[in-house]
Design an enzyme around this catalytic site. Structure first.
Site, PDB file in Angstrom:
ATOM      1  N   ASN A 116      26.312  69.168  33.759  1.00  0.00           N
ATOM      2  CA  ASN A 116      27.645  68.642  34.072  1.00  0.00           C
ATOM      3  C   ASN A 116      28.451  69.724  34.789  1.00  0.00           C
ATOM      4  OD1 ASN A 116      29.168  70.261  32.022  1.00  0.00           O
ATOM      5  ND2 ASN A 116      27.778  69.171  30.648  1.00  0.00           N
ATOM      6  N   ASP A 149      25.309  65.183  25.961  1.00  0.00           N
ATOM      7  CA  ASP A 149      25.163  64.258  24.833  1.00  0.00           C
ATOM      8  C   ASP A 149      23.715  63.802  24.677  1.00  0.00           C
ATOM      9  OD1 ASP A 149      27.824  64.382  24.138  1.00  0.00           O
ATOM     10  OD2 ASP A 149      28.389  62.850  25.603  1.00  0.00           O
ATOM     11  N   ILE A 187      26.722  69.645  17.754  1.00  0.00           N
ATOM     12  CA  ILE A 187      26.832  70.980  17.148  1.00  0.00           C
ATOM     13  C   ILE A 187      28.136  71.100  16.356  1.00  0.00           C
ATOM     14  CG2 ILE A 187      26.874  73.460  17.645  1.00  0.00           C
ATOM     15  CD1 ILE A 187      25.468  72.662  20.371  1.00  0.00           C
ATOM     16  N   PHE A 192      36.855  70.638  21.545  1.00  0.00           N
ATOM     17  CA  PHE A 192      37.488  70.299  22.817  1.00  0.00           C
ATOM     18  C   PHE A 192      37.166  68.845  23.131  1.00  0.00           C
ATOM     19  CE2 PHE A 192      39.429  73.837  25.168  1.00  0.00           C
ATOM     20  CZ  PHE A 192      39.261  74.828  24.220  1.00  0.00           C
ATOM     21  N   LYS A 234      38.341  61.854  17.476  1.00  0.00           N
ATOM     22  CA  LYS A 234      37.314  62.903  17.300  1.00  0.00           C
ATOM     23  C   LYS A 234      37.717  63.884  16.209  1.00  0.00           C
ATOM     24  CE  LYS A 234      35.553  62.706  21.871  1.00  0.00           C
ATOM     25  NZ  LYS A 234      35.596  63.183  23.229  1.00  0.00           N
TER      26      LYS A 234
HETATM   27  O1  C5P Z   1      32.161  63.874  21.283  1.00  0.00           O
HETATM   28  P1  C5P Z   1      32.450  64.761  22.439  1.00  0.00           P
HETATM   29  O2  C5P Z   1      31.185  65.244  23.120  1.00  0.00           O
HETATM   30  O3  C5P Z   1      33.428  64.247  23.435  1.00  0.00           O
HETATM   31  O4  C5P Z   1      33.154  66.029  21.773  1.00  0.00           O
HETATM   32  C1  C5P Z   1      33.438  67.174  22.501  1.00  0.00           C
HETATM   33  C2  C5P Z   1      33.420  68.355  21.574  1.00  0.00           C
HETATM   34  O5  C5P Z   1      32.206  68.361  20.824  1.00  0.00           O
HETATM   35  C3  C5P Z   1      33.422  69.695  22.315  1.00  0.00           C
HETATM   36  O6  C5P Z   1      34.099  70.627  21.499  1.00  0.00           O
HETATM   37  C4  C5P Z   1      31.937  70.028  22.434  1.00  0.00           C
HETATM   38  O7  C5P Z   1      31.737  71.435  22.534  1.00  0.00           O
HETATM   39  C5  C5P Z   1      31.396  69.467  21.150  1.00  0.00           C
HETATM   40  N1  C5P Z   1      30.011  68.965  21.228  1.00  0.00           N
HETATM   41  C6  C5P Z   1      29.020  69.617  20.533  1.00  0.00           C
HETATM   42  N2  C5P Z   1      27.736  69.110  20.560  1.00  0.00           N
HETATM   43  C7  C5P Z   1      27.444  68.004  21.264  1.00  0.00           C
HETATM   44  C8  C5P Z   1      28.445  67.333  21.972  1.00  0.00           C
HETATM   45  C9  C5P Z   1      29.723  67.844  21.936  1.00  0.00           C
HETATM   46  O8  C5P Z   1      29.279  70.634  19.901  1.00  0.00           O
HETATM   47  N3  C5P Z   1      26.197  67.560  21.271  1.00  0.00           N
END
Ligand code: C5P
Length: 419
Positions: free
Chosen positions: A229, A298, A326, A342, A356
């Site tokens: 991305n 994702d 994570i 974030f 969230k």
């Molecule tokens: O659910 P979403 O991806 O929009 O959430 C964004 C937040 O979740 C960010 O802080 C991102 O670093 C974290 N995140 C993560 N692991 C993932 C997807 C998002 O830690 N697989």
């Protein structure tokens, strides 16, 4: 930030940790400082002054009343010359002399004569460290405005295990580096006596441990292609710098970016979301604050073949597997760190961000608009809407480095707020 043009007077007192002061001298020089070394008599029994002379590029002083040395640069000139006075290792004996104003050798005399900020890295056997006399001396020195770089716990040179081993040279260097140069003359104004926002209070202002994820992950499709991305990692890197300046010990776990990692932070480079997940969980012990600034993919391709995908078919279908979240997994731990996420959104920013915050059980979420003309991914500026359970704060469009400092101040405030 570096030590360019900062004049560091390093006092080395007698303990087995003297050998670590050689590495400390090298680190200070590497950061651009001008370093002059003074030693106590007993320190010279552990390491020859010549070694410090070779590393610092200046002759070493160890006599208080040495006619030759006094002619070249006497103790008062040395004290005036210094921007920062670092005592590492500092023995129980030297700490006691400093606390009570004795001045019977060069190091203790310099302590009284110097008006710049003072950093002390104690090193001694754990019983000596725990003795009420030493602990009382530390408290007195704190009232003088001395900054302590806490000793560590572990196996000691005497074979015993306990608190008192001198902090590693990198930790001492970071401790001195993170106090901006404009604090150098604030010793008696109390500027250095207060813990920085991301330090624990107490006699030794131990840094808080912060893990920050940054950048985009790369999810391989075949040996030459990957899904990713637009995240540049700039916000996460700026947060790492701001956290260090606020006194924290920072681990930055980052995808591949075009930015150089900040100096003196523990930097771990990864490529995929699964690698980032593993790196985070390997480093979580004693983590006080976790900030998920990475744009983690994702989904990842379910298969990644050993061979390049050929362009034979007119259409191909990719099957994707959801990656571990994570941030949510960290927040779901039994005793999680203070967790900040974030949210990059193209619409309904507050609704999605608050959802969230609750669903992932976060302490705080920083949301920003993406897909618009200004700010966000790949830009040097950004604006944020930050939400926590019973509050919110807006940060208008500003450079990411300044925004990171403001956000880190808010994180520190919320972290220290009564639960
Ligand atoms: O659910 P979403 O991806 O929009 O959430 C964004 C937040 O979740 C960010 O802080 C991102 O670093 C974290 N995140 C993560 N692991 C993932 C997807 C998002 O830690 N697989």
């Amino acid at each position: 930030m570096s030590f360019s043009n900062r004049k560091i007077l390093l006092a080395v007192t007698g303990g087995i940790a003297v050998y670590k002061a050689l590495e400390l001298t090298r680190l200070f020089k590497k950061q651009g400082a001008d370093v002059r070394v003074v030693m106590t008599k007993s320190a010279t029994a552990f390491v020859q002054p010549l070694s410090f002379q070779a590393l610092s590029g200046h002759s070493v002083h160890f006599e208080l009343l040495d006619t030759e040395a006094e002619n070249a640069m006497g103790h008062i000139e040395l004290a005036r010359w210094a921007d920062v006075f670092v005592i590492a290792p500092a023995t129980a004996n030297t700490l006691a002399k400093m606390a009570h104003g004795l001045a019977d050798d060069l190091v203790s005399t310099l302590y009284l004569a110097a008006t710049c900020s003072v950093y002390v890295a104690p090193a001694m056997n754990h019983a000596m460290w725990n003795h009420p006399a030493t602990q009382a001396n530390l408290k007195i020195l704190q009232t003088h405005g001395v900054n302590f770089i806490a000793p560590e716990s572990g196996e000691q040179a005497c074979g015993e295990i306990g608190m008192g081993r001198m902090a590693e040279p990198e930790t001492i260097c970071r401790g001195v580096l993170q106090t901006p140069a404009h604090y150098d003359s604030f010793r008696y104004a109390g500027g250095c006596n207060l813990p920085l926002p991301l330090q624990k209070s107490g006699v030794c202002k131990t840094p808080l441990r912060i893990i920050i994820t940054a950048g985009a992950t790369r999810e391989p499709l075949d040996p030459v292609r990957y899904l990713t991305n637009r995240s540049s990692g700039k916000m996460g890197y700026a947060l790492a710098v701001a956290a260090q300046q606020a006194g924290a010990n920072v681990t930055l776990i980052s995808g591949v970016t075009h930015s150089a990692p900040p100096l003196n932070c523990h930097f771990i480079q990864i490529e995929t979301a699964e690698q980032m997940h593993a790196a985070v969980f390997e480093n979580l012990e004693n983590c006080d604050i976790f900030i998920g600034a990475a744009a983690v993919a994702d989904y990842r391709p379910i298969v990644c073949g050993d061979e390049k995908i050929k362009k034979n078919a007119n259409q191909i279908t990719l099957t994707l597997q959801k990656n571990p979240d994570i941030l949510a997994n960290v927040a779901a731990l039994d005793s999680p760190p203070f967790t900040v996420g974030f949210a990059a959104e193209t619409h309904d920013l507050e609704i999605y961000a608050r959802e969230k915050l609750t669903r992932k059980k976060l302490n705080m979420i920083a949301a920003n608009w993406v897909g618009r003309d200004e700010g966000g991914f790949e830009r040097d500026e950004n604006a944020l809407e930050v939400f926590w359970q019973d509050g919110q704060q807006s940060f208008p469009m500003i450079e990411k480095s300044t925004l990171a400092e403001q956000l880190m101040a808010l994180i520190a405030e919320r972290f220290h707020a009564p639960k």
